[in-house]
Scaffold this active site. Structure first.
Site, short mmCIF file in Angstrom:
data_model
loop_
_atom_site.label_atom_id
_atom_site.label_comp_id
_atom_site.label_asym_id
_atom_site.label_seq_id
_atom_site.Cartn_x
_atom_site.Cartn_y
_atom_site.Cartn_z
N SER A 122 0.83 -1.20 0.00
CA SER A 122 0.00 0.00 0.00
C SER A 122 0.87 1.25 0.00
CB SER A 122 -0.89 -0.01 1.25
OG SER A 122 -1.50 1.24 1.47
N TYR A 146 -0.82 0.09 10.11
CA TYR A 146 -1.08 -0.64 8.87
C TYR A 146 0.10 -0.48 7.91
CZ TYR A 146 -3.35 -1.68 4.37
OH TYR A 146 -3.67 -2.19 3.12
N LYS A 150 2.79 -3.34 6.49
CA LYS A 150 2.99 -3.53 5.06
C LYS A 150 4.46 -3.33 4.68
CE LYS A 150 -1.08 -4.60 3.39
NZ LYS A 150 -1.31 -5.92 2.74
#
Length: 319
Positions: A122, A146, A150
């Site tokens: 992402s 998050y 990632k």
């Protein structure tokens, strides 16, 4: 001989499965798979004799070994706890997004066959001060849990590829717009909501400033690029397996202008503009534009403009 798709019951995963079935025998470089295994917390909605489902959690001990077995030609790792939930529930996010990724990589390693491994990352891996256009060489500096998970997953896929355990491809996905259905836990969920809801005659909210730049892609473009990621030769990608997938740079204000052009003034009037600090803190830390010369040279593609993205959703989902 199969391909595994984690998150295969979801919107993106199920579309990837359908696209793989359509591309089998037609897409140059795509592994000659015989079946697809969908792995998710629910059965895959794709009804095809070549598709089977395994319901479970990739982070559960021992489960990944049932997912990636001998004869697995490729793995799509799309399953994740999204940005909003990862920020609210740190342990859950890290268990699924980091531990689950490591478990799948270890299962792939155990086969001794170095399957192709497509990891959906992402733009959330970035944060802090950034140039107007992000180059491929910019180091990740995530501003969310998050994004941190990632970024760690990216490094794992690259190192497992360097060691010859997998043949990895890390795809940093743009924000996918427009997603059908209900809002999800992603901080970027509003980007679909300010288009999807008004086109259905429902009010929505823009929680970030109009000048916020977003890196966006239609579902069709992302799915096509994910299929291409499995097909392209690893040697062409090179030793650093991380790619910023092509998207279009659009401000939140320009998105509303596209809504007005495609959906009409009545749809545009349904979007209010009330700031939400929690959402803005995460989303405004992400970059809005990328240098994607290398991915484009490798055959990846992008949407022409955002009006086309809105029309794609309208024509498929608005009745």
């Amino acid at each position: 001989m199969r391909i595994v798709v984690t998150g295969g019951a979801g919107f993106l995963g199920s579309r990837v499965i359908r696209a793989l079935l359509a591309a089998r025998g037609r897409k140059e470089g795509l592994p000659a798979f015989e079946s697809i295994l969908s792995v998710d917390l629910a059965p895959c909605p794709v009804e095809d004799p070549r598709v089977s489902s395994l319901v479970g959690d990739v982070a559960e001990p021992g489960f990944a070994a049932r997912v990636v077995e001998a004869g697995t030609l490729g793995v799509y790792h799309l399953a994740a706890v999204l940005s909003g939930q990862s920020e609210a529930e740190f342990d859950v996010g890290m268990r699924v997004n980091l531990d689950g990724t490591r478990a799948l990589l270890e299962a792939a390693r155990a086969t001794g066959e170095a399957p192709r491994f497509v990891f959906a990352s992402s733009v959330a891996v970035f944060g802090g001060e950034m140039p107007e256009v992000v180059p491929e060489t910019l180091a990740p500096m995530p501003a969310s849990s998050y994004g941190a998970a990632k970024a760690m997953g990216e490094l794992l896929v690259n190192d497992y590829s360097r060691r010859g355990f997998v043949d990895g491809r890390v795809c940093r996905l743009p924000t996918i717009v427009v997603r059908p259905g209900k809002p999800n836990s992603a901080a970027s969920s509003f980007a679909s909501g300010i288009i999807r809801e008004p086109l259905a005659g429902v009010a929505s909210n823009l929680p970030v400033p109009r000048e916020t730049r977003l890196w966006l892609s239609s579902p069709d473009a992302v799915v096509g690029n994910l299929v291409h990621a499995m097909a392209v030769e690893g040697a062409r990608i090179g030793p650093w397996r991380t790619l910023n997938l092509p998207g279009v740079c659009v401000t939140a204000g320009a998105m509303l202008e596209s809504l007005a052009r495609v959906g009409g003034a009545a749809a545009r009037a349904l979007v209010r503009e009330e700031p939400e600090e929690r959402v803005a803190r995460i989303v405004c830390s992400w970059p809005g534009d990328f240098d994607v010369a290398r991915p484009l040279a490798l055959g990846f593609t992008r949407d022409g403009d955002f009006d086309g993205v809105v029309r794609q959703y309208r024509d498929e989902f608005v009745r």
